[in-house]
Design a protein around this motif. Structure first.
Motif, mmCIF file in Angstrom:
data_model
loop_
_atom_site.group_PDB
_atom_site.id
_atom_site.type_symbol
_atom_site.label_atom_id
_atom_site.label_comp_id
_atom_site.label_asym_id
_atom_site.label_seq_id
_atom_site.Cartn_x
_atom_site.Cartn_y
_atom_site.Cartn_z
ATOM 1 N N SER A 49 2.062 7.636 -40.674
ATOM 2 C CA SER A 49 0.790 8.278 -40.357
ATOM 3 C C SER A 49 0.513 9.444 -41.298
ATOM 4 C CB SER A 49 0.799 8.758 -38.901
ATOM 5 O OG SER A 49 -0.419 9.381 -38.586
ATOM 6 N N ASP A 50 1.539 10.254 -41.558
ATOM 7 C CA ASP A 50 1.366 11.414 -42.443
ATOM 8 C C ASP A 50 0.994 10.993 -43.862
ATOM 9 O OD1 ASP A 50 1.936 13.189 -40.402
ATOM 10 O OD2 ASP A 50 4.081 13.253 -40.874
ATOM 11 N N LYS A 51 1.651 9.962 -44.361
ATOM 12 C CA LYS A 51 1.371 9.507 -45.723
ATOM 13 C C LYS A 51 -0.032 8.900 -45.823
ATOM 14 C CE LYS A 51 6.169 8.965 -46.972
ATOM 15 N NZ LYS A 51 7.268 8.052 -47.215
ATOM 16 N N LEU A 52 -0.444 8.197 -44.779
ATOM 17 C CA LEU A 52 -1.795 7.651 -44.757
ATOM 18 C C LEU A 52 -2.823 8.783 -44.757
ATOM 19 C CD1 LEU A 52 -1.362 4.737 -42.188
ATOM 20 C CD2 LEU A 52 -1.863 4.490 -44.621
ATOM 21 N N GLN A 53 -2.597 9.800 -43.917
ATOM 22 C CA GLN A 53 -3.514 10.942 -43.854
ATOM 23 C C GLN A 53 -3.578 11.665 -45.194
ATOM 24 O OE1 GLN A 53 -5.807 12.196 -42.032
ATOM 25 N NE2 GLN A 53 -5.518 11.200 -40.062
ATOM 26 N N THR A 54 -2.438 11.861 -45.826
ATOM 27 C CA THR A 54 -2.400 12.543 -47.123
ATOM 28 C C THR A 54 -3.212 11.774 -48.158
ATOM 29 O OG1 THR A 54 -0.214 13.437 -46.617
ATOM 30 C CG2 THR A 54 -0.868 13.410 -48.927
ATOM 31 N N LEU A 55 -3.043 10.475 -48.194
ATOM 32 C CA LEU A 55 -3.765 9.645 -49.153
ATOM 33 C C LEU A 55 -5.269 9.658 -48.875
ATOM 34 C CD1 LEU A 55 -3.345 7.812 -51.576
ATOM 35 C CD2 LEU A 55 -3.012 5.919 -50.008
ATOM 36 N N LEU A 56 -5.630 9.596 -47.614
ATOM 37 C CA LEU A 56 -7.049 9.614 -47.250
ATOM 38 C C LEU A 56 -7.702 10.957 -47.575
ATOM 39 C CD1 LEU A 56 -6.758 7.650 -43.904
ATOM 40 C CD2 LEU A 56 -7.952 6.887 -45.959
ATOM 41 N N LYS A 57 -6.981 12.046 -47.334
ATOM 42 C CA LYS A 57 -7.515 13.369 -47.670
ATOM 43 C C LYS A 57 -7.692 13.509 -49.175
ATOM 44 C CE LYS A 57 -5.929 15.895 -43.629
ATOM 45 N NZ LYS A 57 -5.026 16.907 -43.100
ATOM 46 N N ALA A 58 -6.759 12.971 -49.955
ATOM 47 C CA ALA A 58 -6.862 13.026 -51.415
ATOM 48 C C ALA A 58 -8.076 12.239 -51.902
ATOM 49 C CB ALA A 58 -5.590 12.478 -52.052
ATOM 50 N N ALA A 59 -8.470 11.214 -51.148
ATOM 51 C CA ALA A 59 -9.627 10.403 -51.505
ATOM 52 C C ALA A 59 -10.915 10.967 -50.914
ATOM 53 C CB ALA A 59 -9.419 8.973 -51.031
ATOM 54 N N ASN A 60 -10.816 12.098 -50.250
ATOM 55 C CA ASN A 60 -11.969 12.748 -49.621
ATOM 56 C C ASN A 60 -12.588 11.898 -48.513
ATOM 57 O OD1 ASN A 60 -12.515 15.355 -50.185
ATOM 58 N ND2 ASN A 60 -14.063 14.948 -51.743
ATOM 59 N N VAL A 61 -11.746 11.239 -47.718
ATOM 60 C CA VAL A 61 -12.204 10.392 -46.625
ATOM 61 C C VAL A 61 -11.696 10.997 -45.316
ATOM 62 C CG1 VAL A 61 -12.130 8.091 -45.609
ATOM 63 C CG2 VAL A 61 -12.141 8.346 -48.083
ATOM 64 N N GLU A 62 -12.637 11.292 -44.417
ATOM 65 C CA GLU A 62 -12.276 11.854 -43.112
ATOM 66 C C GLU A 62 -11.986 10.718 -42.130
ATOM 67 O OE1 GLU A 62 -12.673 15.204 -41.788
ATOM 68 O OE2 GLU A 62 -12.880 16.026 -43.806
ATOM 69 N N VAL A 63 -10.781 10.688 -41.595
ATOM 70 C CA VAL A 63 -10.384 9.676 -40.623
ATOM 71 C C VAL A 63 -9.625 10.371 -39.510
ATOM 72 C CG1 VAL A 63 -8.959 7.619 -40.250
ATOM 73 C CG2 VAL A 63 -10.248 7.843 -42.354
ATOM 74 N N GLU A 64 -9.944 10.008 -38.269
ATOM 75 C CA GLU A 64 -9.216 10.569 -37.140
ATOM 76 C C GLU A 64 -7.764 10.123 -37.193
ATOM 77 O OE1 GLU A 64 -11.082 10.074 -33.324
ATOM 78 O OE2 GLU A 64 -13.047 9.973 -34.290
ATOM 79 N N SER A 65 -6.884 10.988 -36.752
ATOM 80 C CA SER A 65 -5.452 10.702 -36.850
ATOM 81 C C SER A 65 -5.026 9.513 -35.992
ATOM 82 C CB SER A 65 -4.638 11.938 -36.473
ATOM 83 O OG SER A 65 -4.896 12.307 -35.135
ATOM 84 N N ILE A 66 -5.821 9.153 -35.000
ATOM 85 C CA ILE A 66 -5.462 8.008 -34.163
ATOM 86 C C ILE A 66 -5.384 6.727 -34.998
ATOM 87 C CG2 ILE A 66 -7.842 7.527 -33.458
ATOM 88 C CD1 ILE A 66 -4.762 7.035 -31.275
#
Length: 106
Positions: free
Chosen positions: A23-40
């Motif tokens: 989950s953390d790695k997915l969130q990190t990658l999404l934030k780097a791509a400037n994409v807001e996604v809920e942690s769920i």
């Protein structure tokens, strides 16, 4: 872009780089791509893909069918089809005018 699609792409990127999908790695990658996604979403994807080889799953998508999957699904599918046919026959009997002793135009 939908949250599910963005998270799917992030999971594919991690898998392609042979990095464990968390989950953390997915969130990190999404934030780097400037994409807001809920942690769920990242949590669900990480749990669903935990211990799975995503590359192998993708390479088998259009395959002619695997024996374990086909063998396991056949009995369940056959039982469901038989149950559905039995329900249809029961409904037909309930709806039949013959069972009531009269017809619509009698």
């Amino acid at each position: 872009m939908s949250a599910e699609l963005a998270t799917s792409y992030a999971a594919l990127i991690l898998s392609d780089d042979h990095v464990e999908i968390t989950s953390d790695k997915l969130q990190t990658l999404l934030k780097a791509a400037n994409v807001e996604v809920e942690s769920i979403w990242t949590s669900l994807f990480a749990k669903a893909l935990e211990g799975k080889d995503v590359a192998a799953m993708l390479s088998n998508v259009g395959a002619a069918g695997s024996a374990p999957a086909a063998g396991a699904a056949a009995p369940a599918g056959g039982a469901a089809a038989a149950e559905e046919k039995a329900e249809e026959k029961a409904e037909e009997k309930e709806e039949s005018d013959d069972d009531m002793g009269f017809g619509l135009f009698d």
